[in-house]
Motif scaffolding. Sequence first.
Motif, short mmCIF file in Angstrom:
data_model
loop_
_atom_site.label_atom_id
_atom_site.label_comp_id
_atom_site.label_asym_id
_atom_site.label_seq_id
_atom_site.Cartn_x
_atom_site.Cartn_y
_atom_site.Cartn_z
N ASP A 55 -10.00 6.69 -8.44
CA ASP A 55 -9.39 5.36 -8.53
C ASP A 55 -9.23 4.74 -7.15
O ASP A 55 -9.37 3.53 -6.98
N ALA A 56 -8.95 5.59 -6.16
CA ALA A 56 -8.70 5.10 -4.81
C ALA A 56 -9.93 4.42 -4.21
O ALA A 56 -9.81 3.48 -3.42
N ILE A 57 -11.12 4.87 -4.60
CA ILE A 57 -12.36 4.34 -4.03
C ILE A 57 -12.51 2.85 -4.29
O ILE A 57 -12.96 2.08 -3.42
N SER A 58 -12.08 2.40 -5.47
CA SER A 58 -12.26 0.99 -5.84
C SER A 58 -10.94 0.24 -5.96
O SER A 58 -10.89 -0.87 -6.50
N HIS A 59 -9.86 0.83 -5.46
CA HIS A 59 -8.54 0.19 -5.58
C HIS A 59 -8.52 -1.12 -4.79
O HIS A 59 -9.01 -1.19 -3.66
N PRO A 60 -7.97 -2.20 -5.38
CA PRO A 60 -7.97 -3.51 -4.70
C PRO A 60 -7.18 -3.56 -3.40
O PRO A 60 -7.39 -4.45 -2.58
N ARG A 61 -6.30 -2.59 -3.19
CA ARG A 61 -5.49 -2.58 -1.96
C ARG A 61 -5.81 -1.36 -1.09
O ARG A 61 -4.97 -0.86 -0.35
N LYS A 62 -7.06 -0.92 -1.17
CA LYS A 62 -7.43 0.31 -0.45
C LYS A 62 -7.41 0.15 1.07
O LYS A 62 -7.40 1.15 1.78
N ASN A 63 -7.39 -1.09 1.56
CA ASN A 63 -7.39 -1.28 3.01
C ASN A 63 -6.00 -1.53 3.59
O ASN A 63 -5.87 -1.87 4.77
#
Length: 260
Positions: free
Chosen positions: A161-169
């Motif tokens: 899920d973390a790979i494509s999470h909208p707030r990953k940055n």
Amino acid sequence: MNKRGEIMKAHFLTDRGLVRTHNEDSGGIFYNTSGQFLAVIADGMGGHQAGDVASQMATSLLEEKWEQSGKLHTPEATETWISNVMIEINASIFQHAQENEECHGMGTTIVVAIVIGDFMTIAHIGDSRCYFYTEEGLKQVTEDHSLVNALVQSGQISKDDAISHPRKNVVLRALGTEEEIDSDVKTLGLEEDDKLLLCTDGLTDKVLDEELFELMQTTDGLYEAGEKMIALANERGGEDNISLILFQYTAAEEEGEWLC
């Protein structure tokens, strides 16, 4: 002893990417007066071009302090040195941001590797990473100070899920954004032909760990491997700046010294 002109197997590569108008990353490979090796990667953040200022300040100040440092002999001394220097650099960047309106809120991630004999000390703040390649495989030795990693650690989302999470940055800790900051510091042993990868999230957001491992297995050379990593990140969008340092440890045969 390792001298400035004898960088055997260490390369710093940086690329603006395909979308950004300028490069907010910084980094370099430096030696102190005793010929000891330090590598740093920094990924700046902030409005206008303040990210450039923060990452360049971090790299330049670290280079200056390293070149003025005395010879380090033990992991304990090395960990103490880098921890203290991180505090000093954080204070300098924070003060600059407070005194210059255009730099308010600026900061930078940073990851540092210091190689002393057959051990390396790693320090980092933020989500720029260090990977350690040995005969056993590739391991990420830094823990991202990011929102998605905190969510993964707490069990709220999976690593997939973390790979494509909208707030990953979203970064939870950065150099220069607060008056006081803590860095994570650890020391690991080195063996012949071990490799090290320092990189910004411009690489790891686009290239999987398994792919990094495959590229680091190449016999074409470290510089070529780094070029392939950057090319792959750009092929997949290149929305961010991409920076990395690749290093291979090689113990010298004479007088028990080492080459980097």
